[in-house]
Design a protein around this motif. Structure first.
Motif, PDB file in Angstrom:
ATOM      1  N   LYS A 148       0.818  -1.213   0.000  1.00 32.88           N
ATOM      2  CA  LYS A 148       0.000   0.000   0.000  1.00 32.88           C
ATOM      3  C   LYS A 148       0.850   1.261   0.000  1.00 32.88           C
ATOM      4  CE  LYS A 148      -4.273  -1.649   1.939  1.00 32.88           C
ATOM      5  NZ  LYS A 148      -3.867  -3.066   2.106  1.00 32.88           N
ATOM      6  N   TYR A 149       1.925   1.240   0.764  1.00 30.01           N
ATOM      7  CA  TYR A 149       2.766   2.433   0.828  1.00 30.01           C
ATOM      8  C   TYR A 149       3.372   2.751  -0.530  1.00 30.01           C
ATOM      9  CZ  TYR A 149       2.565   2.254   5.904  1.00 30.01           C
ATOM     10  OH  TYR A 149       2.152   2.267   7.198  1.00 30.01           O
ATOM     11  N   ALA A 150       3.884   1.697  -1.173  1.00 29.97           N
ATOM     12  CA  ALA A 150       4.502   1.890  -2.479  1.00 29.97           C
ATOM     13  C   ALA A 150       3.473   2.419  -3.469  1.00 29.97           C
ATOM     14  CB  ALA A 150       5.086   0.578  -2.982  1.00 29.97           C
ATOM     15  N   PHE A 151       2.260   1.867  -3.378  1.00 25.04           N
ATOM     16  CA  PHE A 151       1.215   2.270  -4.315  1.00 25.04           C
ATOM     17  C   PHE A 151       0.832   3.739  -4.103  1.00 25.04           C
ATOM     18  CE2 PHE A 151      -3.275   2.209  -5.724  1.00 25.04           C
ATOM     19  CZ  PHE A 151      -3.006   1.959  -7.044  1.00 25.04           C
ATOM     20  N   LEU A 152       0.694   4.132  -2.833  1.00 17.88           N
ATOM     21  CA  LEU A 152       0.360   5.529  -2.550  1.00 17.88           C
ATOM     22  C   LEU A 152       1.454   6.455  -3.096  1.00 17.88           C
ATOM     23  CD1 LEU A 152      -1.052   5.354   1.050  1.00 17.88           C
ATOM     24  CD2 LEU A 152      -2.229   6.111  -0.986  1.00 17.88           C
ATOM     25  N   GLY A 153       2.703   6.050  -2.901  1.00 19.86           N
ATOM     26  CA  GLY A 153       3.813   6.863  -3.406  1.00 19.86           C
ATOM     27  C   GLY A 153       3.728   7.021  -4.908  1.00 19.86           C
ATOM     28  N   ALA A 154       3.431   5.924  -5.602  1.00 23.27           N
ATOM     29  CA  ALA A 154       3.359   5.963  -7.058  1.00 23.27           C
ATOM     30  C   ALA A 154       2.230   6.873  -7.531  1.00 23.27           C
ATOM     31  CB  ALA A 154       3.169   4.551  -7.595  1.00 23.27           C
ATOM     32  N   MET A 155       1.073   6.784  -6.853  1.00 25.68           N
ATOM     33  CA  MET A 155      -0.073   7.622  -7.242  1.00 25.68           C
ATOM     34  C   MET A 155       0.260   9.106  -7.073  1.00 25.68           C
ATOM     35  SD  MET A 155      -2.724   5.821  -8.124  1.00 25.68           S
ATOM     36  CE  MET A 155      -1.599   4.868  -9.077  1.00 25.68           C
ATOM     37  N   ARG A 156       0.871   9.414  -5.937  1.00 26.41           N
ATOM     38  CA  ARG A 156       1.249  10.813  -5.685  1.00 26.41           C
ATOM     39  C   ARG A 156       2.202  11.305  -6.760  1.00 26.41           C
ATOM     40  NH1 ARG A 156       3.026  11.569   0.469  1.00 26.41           N
ATOM     41  NH2 ARG A 156       1.054  11.252   1.532  1.00 26.41           N
ATOM     42  N   CYS A 157       3.178  10.455  -7.079  1.00 26.06           N
ATOM     43  CA  CYS A 157       4.204  10.842  -8.031  1.00 26.06           C
ATOM     44  C   CYS A 157       3.604  11.086  -9.413  1.00 26.06           C
ATOM     45  CB  CYS A 157       5.250   9.744  -8.099  1.00 26.06           C
ATOM     46  SG  CYS A 157       6.538  10.100  -9.229  1.00 26.06           S
ATOM     47  N   ALA A 158       2.684  10.199  -9.827  1.00 29.07           N
ATOM     48  CA  ALA A 158       2.125  10.321 -11.173  1.00 29.07           C
ATOM     49  C   ALA A 158       1.390  11.653 -11.330  1.00 29.07           C
ATOM     50  CB  ALA A 158       1.178   9.161 -11.443  1.00 29.07           C
ATOM     51  N   ALA A 159       0.517  11.968 -10.368  1.00 30.33           N
ATOM     52  CA  ALA A 159      -0.261  13.201 -10.479  1.00 30.33           C
ATOM     53  C   ALA A 159       0.652  14.421 -10.443  1.00 30.33           C
ATOM     54  CB  ALA A 159      -1.281  13.264  -9.348  1.00 30.33           C
ATOM     55  N   GLN A 160       1.653  14.360  -9.589  1.00 30.06           N
ATOM     56  CA  GLN A 160       2.564  15.498  -9.452  1.00 30.06           C
ATOM     57  C   GLN A 160       3.361  15.721 -10.734  1.00 30.06           C
ATOM     58  OE1 GLN A 160       5.194  15.078  -6.107  1.00 30.06           O
ATOM     59  NE2 GLN A 160       6.785  16.188  -7.149  1.00 30.06           N
ATOM     60  N   ILE A 161       3.862  14.635 -11.306  1.00 26.67           N
ATOM     61  CA  ILE A 161       4.737  14.803 -12.469  1.00 26.67           C
ATOM     62  C   ILE A 161       3.947  15.295 -13.674  1.00 26.67           C
ATOM     63  CG2 ILE A 161       6.067  13.472 -14.130  1.00 26.67           C
ATOM     64  CD1 ILE A 161       7.575  12.312 -11.918  1.00 26.67           C
ATOM     65  N   VAL A 162       2.721  14.790 -13.838  1.00 26.89           N
ATOM     66  CA  VAL A 162       1.924  15.270 -14.969  1.00 26.89           C
ATOM     67  C   VAL A 162       1.675  16.771 -14.836  1.00 26.89           C
ATOM     68  CG1 VAL A 162      -0.347  15.154 -16.016  1.00 26.89           C
ATOM     69  CG2 VAL A 162       0.885  13.079 -15.546  1.00 26.89           C
ATOM     70  N   ALA A 163       1.423  17.232 -13.602  1.00 29.57           N
ATOM     71  CA  ALA A 163       1.154  18.655 -13.405  1.00 29.57           C
ATOM     72  C   ALA A 163       2.385  19.508 -13.712  1.00 29.57           C
ATOM     73  CB  ALA A 163       0.701  18.897 -11.966  1.00 29.57           C
ATOM     74  N   TYR A 164       3.540  19.086 -13.201  1.00 34.13           N
ATOM     75  CA  TYR A 164       4.723  19.935 -13.337  1.00 34.13           C
ATOM     76  C   TYR A 164       5.351  19.848 -14.710  1.00 34.13           C
ATOM     77  CZ  TYR A 164       4.529  21.513  -8.629  1.00 34.13           C
ATOM     78  OH  TYR A 164       4.129  22.140  -7.497  1.00 34.13           O
ATOM     79  N   GLU A 165       5.043  18.736 -15.416  1.00 30.86           N
ATOM     80  CA  GLU A 165       5.601  18.596 -16.755  1.00 30.86           C
ATOM     81  C   GLU A 165       5.061  19.680 -17.687  1.00 30.86           C
ATOM     82  OE1 GLU A 165       6.170  14.400 -18.049  1.00 30.86           O
ATOM     83  OE2 GLU A 165       4.605  15.159 -19.339  1.00 30.86           O
ATOM     84  N   ILE A 166       3.794  20.044 -17.470  1.00 31.32           N
ATOM     85  CA  ILE A 166       3.199  21.069 -18.330  1.00 31.32           C
ATOM     86  C   ILE A 166       3.905  22.397 -18.121  1.00 31.32           C
ATOM     87  CG2 ILE A 166       1.060  22.265 -18.880  1.00 31.32           C
ATOM     88  CD1 ILE A 166      -0.417  19.811 -17.876  1.00 31.32           C
ATOM     89  N   ALA A 167       4.107  22.746 -16.848  1.00 28.19           N
ATOM     90  CA  ALA A 167       4.809  24.001 -16.550  1.00 28.19           C
ATOM     91  C   ALA A 167       6.212  23.967 -17.141  1.00 28.19           C
ATOM     92  CB  ALA A 167       4.865  24.213 -15.042  1.00 28.19           C
ATOM     93  N   MET A 168       6.867  22.821 -17.001  1.00 28.31           N
ATOM     94  CA  MET A 168       8.222  22.678 -17.514  1.00 28.31           C
ATOM     95  C   MET A 168       8.240  22.846 -19.037  1.00 28.31           C
ATOM     96  SD  MET A 168      10.573  19.443 -16.815  1.00 28.31           S
ATOM     97  CE  MET A 168      12.087  19.697 -15.953  1.00 28.31           C
ATOM     98  N   GLY A 169       7.284  22.207 -19.693  1.00 26.61           N
ATOM     99  CA  GLY A 169       7.208  22.302 -21.147  1.00 26.61           C
ATOM    100  C   GLY A 169       7.005  23.735 -21.597  1.00 26.61           C
ATOM    101  N   PHE A 170       6.115  24.468 -20.911  1.00 26.57           N
ATOM    102  CA  PHE A 170       5.874  25.856 -21.300  1.00 26.57           C
ATOM    103  C   PHE A 170       7.100  26.726 -21.055  1.00 26.57           C
ATOM    104  CE2 PHE A 170       1.131  25.192 -21.088  1.00 26.57           C
ATOM    105  CZ  PHE A 170       0.965  25.393 -22.425  1.00 26.57           C
ATOM    106  N   ALA A 171       7.815  26.436 -19.967  1.00 23.26           N
ATOM    107  CA  ALA A 171       9.045  27.198 -19.710  1.00 23.26           C
ATOM    108  C   ALA A 171      10.026  26.974 -20.851  1.00 23.26           C
ATOM    109  CB  ALA A 171       9.659  26.767 -18.380  1.00 23.26           C
ATOM    110  N   LEU A 172      10.079  25.739 -21.359  1.00 20.98           N
ATOM    111  CA  LEU A 172      10.988  25.451 -22.463  1.00 20.98           C
ATOM    112  C   LEU A 172      10.516  26.113 -23.753  1.00 20.98           C
ATOM    113  CD1 LEU A 172      12.048  21.792 -21.836  1.00 20.98           C
ATOM    114  CD2 LEU A 172      13.031  23.900 -21.048  1.00 20.98           C
TER     115      LEU A 172
END
Lengths: 348, 210
Positions: A148-172
């Motif tokens: 469960k811990y690993a799964f929660l970590g993965a879920m958090r990571c996925a949502a976070q990375i998708v959000a920040y990738e957009i900002a990163m892409g626009f900065a580029l």
């Protein structure tokens, strides 16, 4: 160098020669990179130690300098434990999925003028595509661990990375607009002149957004909720041990150095010296690149020692409601300034 | 066989294999992962056709974003495969007819227009040829209106999706982040000055304890 290599291997067929030359170059990039990663971990432990008024590791070798090697040996000797009812194949593939993109991205990084493995035209896009693939390692690890811990970590990571990738892409996109090229070498050459010609000044908001997004993409403090020791033990890699864990560790640090190198290339003039006059031009370009990258990489450690971890909903808010609007606005401003005002020359 | 042909056949076979696994494998998460592999191989095939911009954007958008969100959802679902397969034989005739129809249509269209004679190899370009620039110029000059209309439709879809899910549920405990961020120490913390106990009294207590 190239001629010498080809002369030395002249008895081989030409295709094999080329393959071997490329392999040599890959080794010449990855071997120093791995060394950097090893000593980056050491630097992290030492620096955070000093910032917290401790000494850090100081037992192995003179002043602790052999600590990373001891760590590596220890991790290699340890058993890789596979949890019961875990998906064995995916469990062991996940670390590779995370390390692969982290290393492959280095193919297009120019270390100095001409010193690059693949001088491809769409270098920036390639980097963006590869950094976005790194999340699969975390996701697959979290799911395959059957925990469960690993799964929660993965879920958090996925949502976070998708959000920040957009900002990163626009900065580029901002960098791309100013440089007029996707090729990293051209982007650096577009900044030649002096410190004031580097893109950090006209693109200051994008630099800040890019770096914050970079810290979030690499899952580092203060955005390290994917690991979040205080709530989910170690997050996505809680079930990993030995070398399988070490590979995740390598990927995270290689990614950090990658983000630092990219920040330098796109905003701080890459291998160019701060001023094109005598004392600054004595240092070779490769050294300038190294010095600048180390300074930016130092920020990652400084952040970790300084900031407490963000709350998850605030991470999401920062990503979607603060960083993305800033980048969108700045892109419009940039476009207007570049084409409709007299100071557009400064931006181009 | 040149290296390019080898690369094409290799990635194409991986693509077909992955696509077949997407629909046949039992576990939905593995199915989604095979779809990722399929997208990635398709991107590699496009690279062999010198469409590097499209290939990289395919990886960036579909592999890097869409499939991550897809996996995010699929991993959280508890899908019972047996239940899904229950009506397999019942739906087989209908599905079979649709499949045959589709194959016939595809063959009908492709057989007439799609042949190696009509689609020659793409001309090979110099190393500094920028596929991205060409595409950008076309999109923002010749096809600017279709491009903008497509973008607008997507925007409408985004707004619609948000509007559909953001309906107010009755007892909502929402926190206002602005107020949270603006909280100062004085709002939460009160420092009370208290006189400490005298030194001798403290020592007496210690003596009692021992």
């Amino acid at each position: 160098m190239r001629e010498y290599f080809f002369w030395l291997t002249a008895w081989l067929p030409h295709n094999l020669q080329v393959t071997m030359w490329v392999l040599t170059k890959i080794v010449a990039i990855l071997a120093p990179l791995m060394l950097c990663v090893a000593y980056f971990t050491f630097a992290e432990r030492k620096l955070i130690g000093y910032m917290q008024i401790r000494v850090g590791p100081n037992r192995v070798g003179p002043r602790g300098w052999l600590q990373p090697i001891a760590d590596a040996l220890k991790l290699m000797m340890k058993e890789i434990i596979i949890p019961s009812r875990a998906n064995r194949f995916l469990f062991l593939t996940a670390p590779l999925l995370s390390l692969g993109p982290a290393l492959a991205a280095w193919a297009v990084i120019p270390f100095s003028d001409g010193l690059v493995l693949a001088d491809i035209d769409a270098g920036l896009l390639y980097i963006l595509a590869l950094t976005s693939m790194g999340v699969y390692g975390v996701l697959v690890a979290g799911w395959a661990s059957n925990s469960k811990y690993a799964f929660l970590g993965a879920m958090r990571c996925a949502a976070q990375i998708v959000a920040y990738e957009i900002a990163m892409g626009f900065a580029l996109v901002g960098v791309l607009m100013v440089a007029g090229s996707l090729n990293l070498r051209d982007i650096v050459l577009g900044q030649s002149g002096s410190m004031l010609h580097w893109y950090w000044l006209p693109l200051l908001p994008l630099l800040v957004v890019y770096f914050i997004a970079g810290v979030a993409e690499t899952n580092r403090a203060p955005f390290d909720v994917a690991e979040g020791e205080s709530e989910i033990v170690a997050g996505f890699h809680v079930e990993y041990s030995g070398m399988a864990f070490a590979v995740f560790f390598l990927a995270e640090y290689a990614n950090m150095i990658l983000i630092a190198a990219l920040t330098v290339l796109m905003f701080f003039g890459g291998w160019l010296p701060p001023l094109e006059v005598a004392p600054f031009t004595w240092l070779p370009p490769l050294m300038w690149f190294g010095v600048k990258t180390s300074l930016v990489a130092f920020l990652f450690l400084w952040f970790r020692a300084t900031f407490p971890r963000y709350r998850y909903d605030q991470i999401m808010r920062l990503g979607w409601k603060v960083l993305i609007p800033i980048t969108l606005l700045w892109i419009v401003v940039l476009g207007m300034v570049k084409f409709y005002t007299p100071i557009g020359v400064w931006f181009a | 066989m040149t290296f390019l042909q080898f690369a094409f056949y290799f990635f194409a076979s991986v693509l077909v294999f992955a696509a077949a696994m997407v629909v046949t494998i039992r576990n939905p998460v593995k199915s989604a992962l095979f779809l990722v592999l399929a997208f990635f191989s398709a991107a590699c095939v496009w690279i062999t056709l010198q469409a590097e911009f499209l290939a990289i954007v395919l990886v960036l958008v579909y592999v890097g974003a869409v499939m991550v969100l897809f996996l995010f959802v699929v991993m959280m679902l508890d899908i019972n495969i047996a239940e899904l397969r229950a009506g397999f034989t019942r739906y087989l005739p209908v599905g079979g007819v649709v499949a045959v129809l589709l194959v016939v249509e595809i063959v009908f269209v492709l057989a007439r227009t799609f042949s190696p004679q009509q689609f020659a190899n793409p001309p090979s370009h110099a190393a500094d040829y920028s596929n991205t620039r060409e595409l950008g110029e076309l999109l923002y000059t010749t096809y600017v209106y279709p491009f903008e209309i497509a973008a607008f439709i997507l925007l409408v879809a985004i707004i619609a999706a948000i509007a559909l899910t953001m309906r107010a549920r009755a007892p909502r405990k929402r926190i206002d982040p602005v107020r949270q961020v603006q909280t100062r120490r004085e709002d939460r913390l009160r420092i009370v000055k208290m006189k400490s106990a005298s030194r001798t009294a403290h020592r007496d207590q210690q003596d009692d304890a021992s």
